[in-house]
Motif scaffolding. Structure first.
Motif, mmCIF file in Angstrom:
data_model
loop_
_atom_site.group_PDB
_atom_site.id
_atom_site.type_symbol
_atom_site.label_atom_id
_atom_site.label_comp_id
_atom_site.label_asym_id
_atom_site.label_seq_id
_atom_site.Cartn_x
_atom_site.Cartn_y
_atom_site.Cartn_z
ATOM 1 N N LYS A 1 1.477 9.463 -5.515
ATOM 2 C CA LYS A 1 1.850 10.831 -5.144
ATOM 3 C C LYS A 1 2.779 11.436 -6.192
ATOM 4 N N VAL A 2 3.768 10.669 -6.639
ATOM 5 C CA VAL A 2 4.685 11.159 -7.666
ATOM 6 C C VAL A 2 3.905 11.468 -8.951
ATOM 7 N N ARG B 1 0.833 -1.209 0.000
ATOM 8 C CA ARG B 1 0.000 0.000 0.000
ATOM 9 C C ARG B 1 0.868 1.259 0.000
ATOM 10 N N ARG B 2 1.933 1.239 0.796
ATOM 11 C CA ARG B 2 2.806 2.410 0.881
ATOM 12 C C ARG B 2 3.548 2.663 -0.428
ATOM 13 N N ASP C 1 1.917 14.663 -8.408
ATOM 14 C CA ASP C 1 2.796 15.820 -8.371
ATOM 15 C C ASP C 1 3.264 16.205 -9.780
ATOM 16 N N LYS C 2 3.504 15.211 -10.626
ATOM 17 C CA LYS C 2 3.956 15.467 -12.005
ATOM 18 C C LYS C 2 2.843 16.025 -12.868
ATOM 19 N N SER C 3 1.604 15.681 -12.548
ATOM 20 C CA SER C 3 0.482 16.137 -13.381
ATOM 21 C C SER C 3 0.030 17.547 -13.018
ATOM 22 N N LYS C 4 0.581 18.115 -11.967
ATOM 23 C CA LYS C 4 0.185 19.484 -11.551
ATOM 24 C C LYS C 4 0.938 20.522 -12.313
#
Length: 153
Positions: free
Chosen positions: A146-147, A138-139, A150-153
């Motif tokens: 999350k990566v 899960r982690r 963050d890249k799609s923002k």
């Protein structure tokens, strides 16, 4: 570790993919040979059984499968009357996929075998190791998502 010293068998994405494919292929024998279901179809049945009616977009997020795979699996399940489609109350372009009573019966027939196969696969691990393994997976998934976010923002 330098790139030149990286061995494929030690590369996490490769290990995860190979392990996932091996486990999915083994467990798929529980529902493929008897019920003729492919892995994505079984995943949709399981998610719909667990979560209730869902849109294809929600299923993409929940399963990690792409839209095309979800769409093909949904079409195959609808053709076999294992799921039905209902209009989305707010979005005319979308619809809910709903497990039919026949789909519920199929899930009830297959799930015990799938659980047994999981037990066989995890038999060499202690109960504590199974908990740790699932937590670590899960982690890793959360870190990868999350990566991506963050890249799609």
């Amino acid at each position: 570790m330098s790139v030149s010293k990286l061995a494929l068998d030690d590369y996490l994405p490769y290990r995860l993919s190979v392990a996932s494919n091996a486990v999915s292929t083994l467990i798929s024998t529980a529902y493929d040979s008897i019920h003729g279901l492919k892995i994505p179809e079984w995943r949709l049945i399981w998610v719909l059984n667990e979560d209730g009616p869902s849109t294809q977009q929600a299923l993409v997020k929940r399963t990690g499968m792409d839209k095309v795979t979800i769409s093909r699996a949904a079409q195959a399940l609808a053709k076999r009357r294992l799921i039905t489609r209902a209009p989305h109350e707010y979005d005319g372009r979308s619809h809910h996929l709903i497990l039919s009573s026949e789909g519920e019966r199929l899930f009830a027939d297959v799930a015990p075998s799938a659980v047994e196969f999981e037990k066989v696969v995890l038999a060499n691990l202690s109960a504590e190791e199974v908990v740790v393994l699932k937590d670590l997976l899960r982690r890793v998934e959360e870190a990868a998502l999350k990566v991506q976010n963050d890249k799609s923002k």
